[in-house]
Design a protein around this motif. Sequence first.
Motif: not given
Length: 214
Positions: A55-58, A46-50, A68-70, A77-79
């Motif tokens: 959203m990260m482009s990778v 998935r693309a991680a949310r900052m 997950q950041p950071y 927990d975020d996915a």
Amino acid sequence: MESLLPRERSEPSPGAVHLPGWLSLKQQQELIDACRKWATGPVPMRAARMPNGSMMSVKTVCLGWHWQPYRYTRTADDAGGGQVAEFPDWLVQLGRDAVAAAYGDPANYAPDAALINFYDDDAAMGMHQDKDEVASAPVVSLSIGDSCIFRFGNTETRNKPWTDLTLESGDLFVFGGPSRFAYHGVTKTYPGSADPALGLKGRLNLTLRETGLS
């Protein structure tokens, strides 16, 4: 991307080592197959949310620990909250072999987390430090697929001085010691530059880390 002259080992800063063509074509193909399996779950890529909401482009899938950041967690927990895939023993050994190739001694290197980033034609990575780990063991970075411009900087600021390197498929980059917390990023990729024999469109980057977490 074909090089006119043979690419040689380089050390852009103390503790940072670039070994071109370290992975064989067979090893690259095996890692691509493994990454395709990991990308489907148990926690899908998935693309991680900052923290600022962007959203990260990778796109990323994790092994061992979920990043997950950071911070690192055992569950994503975020996915969706799933348990991340285990970090396999054969990948631990590959990490140890990489550190031995870079420094001459693996020094009991024991990676327990991997971040696998996929770059499509438009993806990039801003300058950042890998500092969410408790341990200060080296980071092992493996490149597969399209070539990229990898910017490796200093430990104090995102700004200059930095060195721009071309990372091609099969390249190994290890950074530890005085360079362990250097800022680094990917400014661009070269779409279509990968060997067609890989059967991969885009770029995979596997980074192996020793978290120091229990």
